[in-house]
Design a protein around this motif. Sequence first.
Motif, mmCIF file in Angstrom:
data_model
loop_
_atom_site.group_PDB
_atom_site.id
_atom_site.type_symbol
_atom_site.label_atom_id
_atom_site.label_comp_id
_atom_site.label_asym_id
_atom_site.label_seq_id
_atom_site.Cartn_x
_atom_site.Cartn_y
_atom_site.Cartn_z
ATOM 1 N N MET A 1 25.001 -50.959 112.186
ATOM 2 C CA MET A 1 24.705 -49.671 111.561
ATOM 3 C C MET A 1 23.292 -49.718 110.975
ATOM 4 S SD MET A 1 26.921 -47.819 108.582
ATOM 5 C CE MET A 1 26.555 -46.148 108.085
ATOM 6 N N ARG A 2 22.550 -48.632 111.170
ATOM 7 C CA ARG A 2 21.191 -48.548 110.641
ATOM 8 C C ARG A 2 21.069 -47.262 109.830
ATOM 9 N NH1 ARG A 2 15.592 -49.864 111.955
ATOM 10 N NH2 ARG A 2 14.318 -48.003 111.677
ATOM 11 N N LEU A 3 20.735 -47.411 108.574
ATOM 12 C CA LEU A 3 20.562 -46.261 107.704
ATOM 13 C C LEU A 3 19.101 -46.158 107.301
ATOM 14 C CD1 LEU A 3 23.523 -46.710 105.191
ATOM 15 C CD2 LEU A 3 23.328 -44.954 106.939
ATOM 16 N N GLU A 4 18.562 -44.967 107.414
ATOM 17 C CA GLU A 4 17.217 -44.729 106.903
ATOM 18 C C GLU A 4 17.320 -43.673 105.822
ATOM 19 O OE1 GLU A 4 13.741 -44.333 109.531
ATOM 20 O OE2 GLU A 4 15.185 -44.616 111.150
ATOM 21 N N GLY A 5 16.518 -43.849 104.789
ATOM 22 C CA GLY A 5 16.561 -42.858 103.735
ATOM 23 C C GLY A 5 15.334 -42.939 102.860
ATOM 24 N N GLY A 6 15.348 -42.125 101.831
ATOM 25 C CA GLY A 6 14.216 -42.128 100.919
ATOM 26 C C GLY A 6 14.456 -41.190 99.765
ATOM 27 N N CYS A 7 13.418 -41.017 98.980
ATOM 28 C CA CYS A 7 13.531 -40.220 97.767
ATOM 29 C C CYS A 7 13.150 -38.762 98.016
ATOM 30 C CB CYS A 7 12.655 -40.832 96.677
ATOM 31 S SG CYS A 7 10.901 -40.669 97.044
ATOM 32 N N TYR A 8 13.272 -37.975 96.985
ATOM 33 C CA TYR A 8 13.018 -36.535 97.047
ATOM 34 C C TYR A 8 11.583 -36.203 97.460
ATOM 35 C CZ TYR A 8 13.101 -31.695 95.227
ATOM 36 O OH TYR A 8 13.023 -30.336 95.060
ATOM 37 N N CYS A 9 10.597 -36.966 96.960
ATOM 38 C CA CYS A 9 9.188 -36.634 97.232
ATOM 39 C C CYS A 9 8.639 -37.346 98.464
ATOM 40 C CB CYS A 9 8.319 -36.937 96.009
ATOM 41 S SG CYS A 9 7.968 -38.687 95.744
ATOM 42 N N GLY A 10 9.382 -38.324 99.015
ATOM 43 C CA GLY A 10 8.921 -39.012 100.216
ATOM 44 C C GLY A 10 8.052 -40.225 99.947
ATOM 45 N N ASN A 11 7.819 -40.545 98.689
ATOM 46 C CA ASN A 11 6.978 -41.692 98.316
ATOM 47 C C ASN A 11 7.658 -43.022 98.647
ATOM 48 O OD1 ASN A 11 4.784 -43.024 96.947
ATOM 49 N ND2 ASN A 11 6.182 -43.394 95.257
ATOM 50 N N VAL A 12 8.978 -43.060 98.532
ATOM 51 C CA VAL A 12 9.748 -44.287 98.790
ATOM 52 C C VAL A 12 10.680 -44.057 99.973
ATOM 53 C CG1 VAL A 12 11.491 -45.878 97.868
ATOM 54 C CG2 VAL A 12 9.651 -45.052 96.388
ATOM 55 N N ARG A 13 10.580 -44.947 100.979
ATOM 56 C CA ARG A 13 11.464 -44.879 102.145
ATOM 57 C C ARG A 13 12.058 -46.264 102.375
ATOM 58 N NH1 ARG A 13 13.187 -40.315 104.022
ATOM 59 N NH2 ARG A 13 13.417 -41.246 106.073
ATOM 60 N N TYR A 14 13.252 -46.301 102.918
ATOM 61 C CA TYR A 14 13.901 -47.594 103.166
ATOM 62 C C TYR A 14 14.693 -47.585 104.466
ATOM 63 C CZ TYR A 14 18.163 -45.274 101.610
ATOM 64 O OH TYR A 14 19.202 -44.395 101.489
ATOM 65 N N VAL A 15 14.980 -48.792 104.941
ATOM 66 C CA VAL A 15 15.881 -48.990 106.076
ATOM 67 C C VAL A 15 16.914 -50.020 105.658
ATOM 68 C CG1 VAL A 15 16.089 -49.854 108.436
ATOM 69 C CG2 VAL A 15 14.129 -48.449 107.812
ATOM 70 N N ALA A 16 18.171 -49.742 105.953
ATOM 71 C CA ALA A 16 19.252 -50.696 105.681
ATOM 72 C C ALA A 16 20.024 -50.924 106.973
ATOM 73 C CB ALA A 16 20.182 -50.163 104.589
#
Length: 98
Positions: A1-16
Amino acid sequence: MRLEGGCYCGNVRYVAEGEPMMKAQCHCRECQYITGGAPNVFIAMPVAGFSYTKGTPKQFTRTDLERPVTREFCPECGTHVTTGRSGFGGDRQGGHAR
Ligand SMILES: [Zn+2]
Ligand SMILES: [Zn+2]
């Protein structure tokens, strides 16, 4: 499973990446604070497969609790991104993938 996400303003993004260890809705007092009052819906992912692809979150750990969690959130918009507990294998709990 691959999850991508981030915060409201787009400054922080991640992959899990990896197999989710837990999916839950928690009603504890700490989770109520984190969400602003409502239950916290989260998924626990292995820390080995987690990385930030953009930005650096700010961290906060309470010092008055016996087993505090470390929250990570965007320093710009304040969106809560992960919660980590050292006694929980260093694994992170992320909020909804956004
Ligand atoms: Zn942000
Ligand atoms: Zn909780």
